[in-house]
Write a protein that holds these residues in place. Structure first.
Motif, short mmCIF file in Angstrom:
data_model
loop_
_atom_site.label_atom_id
_atom_site.label_comp_id
_atom_site.label_asym_id
_atom_site.label_seq_id
_atom_site.Cartn_x
_atom_site.Cartn_y
_atom_site.Cartn_z
N TRP A 33 0.85 -1.19 0.00
CA TRP A 33 0.00 0.00 0.00
C TRP A 33 0.88 1.23 0.00
O TRP A 33 1.85 1.33 0.77
CB TRP A 33 -0.88 0.04 1.24
N ILE A 34 0.53 2.21 -0.85
CA ILE A 34 1.19 3.51 -0.87
C ILE A 34 0.09 4.56 -0.75
O ILE A 34 -0.86 4.57 -1.55
CB ILE A 34 2.01 3.71 -2.16
N ARG A 35 0.23 5.41 0.23
CA ARG A 35 -0.84 6.36 0.57
C ARG A 35 -0.29 7.79 0.47
O ARG A 35 0.80 8.08 0.94
CB ARG A 35 -1.31 6.07 2.00
N LEU A 36 -1.06 8.68 -0.14
CA LEU A 36 -0.59 10.02 -0.43
C LEU A 36 -1.24 11.04 0.50
O LEU A 36 -2.47 11.14 0.60
CB LEU A 36 -0.91 10.38 -1.89
N HIS A 37 -0.37 11.80 1.18
CA HIS A 37 -0.85 12.83 2.12
C HIS A 37 -0.41 14.22 1.69
O HIS A 37 0.61 14.39 1.02
CB HIS A 37 -0.27 12.56 3.52
N TYR A 38 -1.18 15.22 2.16
CA TYR A 38 -0.80 16.64 2.09
C TYR A 38 -0.54 17.09 0.66
O TYR A 38 0.55 17.53 0.31
CB TYR A 38 0.41 16.93 2.98
N ALA A 39 -1.56 16.99 -0.17
CA ALA A 39 -1.47 17.42 -1.56
C ALA A 39 -2.15 18.78 -1.70
O ALA A 39 -3.35 18.91 -1.44
CB ALA A 39 -2.14 16.39 -2.47
N TYR A 40 -1.40 19.79 -2.10
CA TYR A 40 -1.95 21.13 -2.24
C TYR A 40 -2.88 21.16 -3.46
O TYR A 40 -2.54 20.60 -4.52
CB TYR A 40 -0.80 22.13 -2.42
N PRO A 41 -4.05 21.81 -3.35
CA PRO A 41 -5.03 21.73 -4.45
C PRO A 41 -4.63 22.48 -5.71
O PRO A 41 -5.02 22.08 -6.81
CB PRO A 41 -6.29 22.35 -3.83
N ALA A 42 -3.89 23.60 -5.60
CA ALA A 42 -3.59 24.42 -6.78
C ALA A 42 -2.67 23.68 -7.74
O ALA A 42 -1.69 23.06 -7.32
CB ALA A 42 -2.96 25.74 -6.35
N ALA A 43 -2.99 23.77 -9.03
CA ALA A 43 -2.16 23.16 -10.08
C ALA A 43 -1.89 21.69 -9.82
O ALA A 43 -0.78 21.20 -10.03
CB ALA A 43 -0.85 23.93 -10.23
N PHE A 44 -2.91 20.96 -9.38
CA PHE A 44 -2.75 19.55 -9.06
C PHE A 44 -2.35 18.79 -10.31
O PHE A 44 -3.01 18.87 -11.35
CB PHE A 44 -4.05 18.98 -8.49
N PRO A 45 -1.25 18.01 -10.27
CA PRO A 45 -0.73 17.36 -11.48
C PRO A 45 -1.68 16.28 -12.02
O PRO A 45 -2.08 15.38 -11.29
CB PRO A 45 0.59 16.74 -11.01
N GLU A 46 -1.97 16.38 -13.30
CA GLU A 46 -2.87 15.41 -13.93
C GLU A 46 -2.25 14.02 -13.93
O GLU A 46 -2.96 13.01 -13.81
CB GLU A 46 -3.18 15.86 -15.35
N ASP A 47 -0.92 13.94 -14.06
CA ASP A 47 -0.30 12.61 -14.11
C ASP A 47 -0.37 11.89 -12.76
O ASP A 47 -0.28 10.65 -12.70
CB ASP A 47 1.14 12.68 -14.62
#
Length: 437
Positions: A218-232
């Motif tokens: 499992w790989i879990r993603l935290h603390y992603a800033y909303p502006a310019a969120f990368p499409e990839d």
């Protein structure tokens, strides 16, 4: 043998810092304990938090408690490190001189030297885990460039600095070799990863490489800033089976009035469009967000809009905190903290009351479903487990009756959900779960 008790306060990024420091101390021959009040260690290191008022007070209280232990002869040496010490070292030295020394967030060689150890570069990817052995936090960058109006992190940690990908992957492989199965990828803003080193955002590339590591499930993603969120990043989350259908994305507010005042770099329309993209591309995603109420100038209409946003989006996981004025930030320098603490709390309670209804309704939909879970612990008559939709320490759990069969911590199982109650679920094991990916 020399003994040191390392006490860690604050966020998971502090946890990682402490674990790296403990690896250096272990190599120097120290016996280590962490967050322990039952140790005979004569040396104590407190890794402090200095983010908001309550966290700073907890750090001060912990330091004063250790000072009392020192005066009583229970410990001999006391060191304070971390965010609070970074911001207020001079004031702390004056007010609490009983501490042997204060260090900031980047003084690792000096800290090691003060403790009789040598900071060794070859140990930079080593950790002494303080989490359960099956999961670990993986910090991929330091600092932040966004300069939100309320946030002291850039003042404490500096500008965004990515860790080289090779170093991150080496650390992750070492964690996997030790039995870690779940990685929580963290930074002040994970989506900004790589831009300073490689000239572009490379979080998606990093996630793909992490997925290739044997043993990580499992790989879990935290603390992603909303502006310019990368499409990839959305693409890799949708297509890589090891990446949990979970995203921690702090929106903080939704009214354009508040977003502008907070110096966020997105609008309400952009936030709503991002949420739509995430849920369209990853239909089963669990979104966690953090919101702030009581920011200077917030009106009742802003709170009405925020509650409507929460009820419309129906976040699977949500937390609310009240505004705390932090020295040196834009809001402290230019805005008046004009809302009472009582009113701030009333607004927070209002949002959490709305979320409680949403969480209860969302959990009821799990009844009868089978989820893949990992067992974290046993507490009394129940095993405590989580699905991919929940991160440890901050989210809800799945309670599995312990009398039905013996389970092993850190193992995956398929569990049928039998009941829900508030923020928790109850289930029964069907079978051990196969590896993912």
């Amino acid at each position: 043998m020399k003994k040191i008790n390392v006490i860690t306060l604050g966020c998971s990024k502090n946890t990682v810092d402490s674990e790296h420091l403990m690896a250096q101390l272990s190599a120097a021959g120290y016996k280590l304990s962490f967050d322990s009040d039952r140790t005979d260690a004569k040396v104590v290191v407190i890794n402090t938090c200095g983010f908001i008022g309550d966290a700073k007070q907890e750090s001060i209280d912990t330091i004063l408690s250790a000072v009392a232990a020192k005066e009583a002869g229970l410990i001999e040496r006391l060191f304070v490190i971390g965010c609070l010490s970074e911001r207020y070292a001079d004031e702390l030295r004056e007010e609490i001189p009983e501490v042997d020394e204060y260090f900031g967030v980047k003084d690792w060689a000096d800290i090691a030297a003060a403790l009789g150890a040598e900071h060794k570069a070859e140990l930079e990817t080593e950790r002494v885990l303080t989490t359960p052995a099956h999961y670990a936090y993986l910090k991929i960058a330091e600092g932040c460039n966004w300069l939100c109006g309320y946030c002291a992190i850039p003042l404490i940690r500096g500008s965004h600095v990515s860790t080289p990908m090779e170093q991150i992957l080496e650390e992750a492989r070492k964690l996997a070799a030790r039995g870690v199965k779940e990685l929580m990828v963290i930074a002040q803003d994970t989506t900004y990863y790589g831009i300073d080193l490689y000239g572009r955002r490379r979080l998606a590339d990093l996630l793909r490489e992490l997925c290739r590591i044997e043993g990580i499930e499992w790989i879990r993603l935290h603390y992603a800033y909303p502006a310019a969120f990368p499409e990839d990043v959305i693409e890799v989350m949708a297509t890589e089976p090891k990446i949990c259908k979970y995203l921690d994305i702090p929106f903080q507010h939704i009214s354009d009035n508040m977003l502008a005042a907070m110096k966020r770099r997105h609008t309400k329309a952009e936030a709503m469009e991002l949420i739509k993209r995430l849920r369209t591309r990853i239909p089963d995603i669990a979104l966690r967000t953090t919101l702030m109420v009581g920011y200077p100038g917030e009106t009742e209409a802003d709170v009405d809009e925020l509650e409507a946003f929460v009820r419309e989006v129906r976040f699977e996981r949500l937390g609310v905190f009240t505004y705390s004025e932090e020295e040196g930030t834009y809001s402290a320098l230019h805005l008046k903290d004009d809302i009472s603490e009582e009113e701030k709390q009333r607004r927070a309670d209002r949002i959490m009351l709305a979320q409680a209804d949403i969480a209860e309704e969302g959990n009821s939909r799990y009844e009868g479903r089978t989820l893949r879970v990992i067992v974290d612990a046993r507490e009394g008559d129940y095993y405590i487990a989580r699905s991919e939709y929940d991160s440890p320490e901050v989210d809800q759990v799945i309670m599995i009756p312990a009398h039905l069969r013996q389970l092993r911590r850190g193992r995956f199982y398929d569990v049928r959900i039998t009941d829900s109650e508030g923020y928790d679920l109850y289930g029964e094991v069907i079978a051990p779960s196969r590896k993912r990916g």
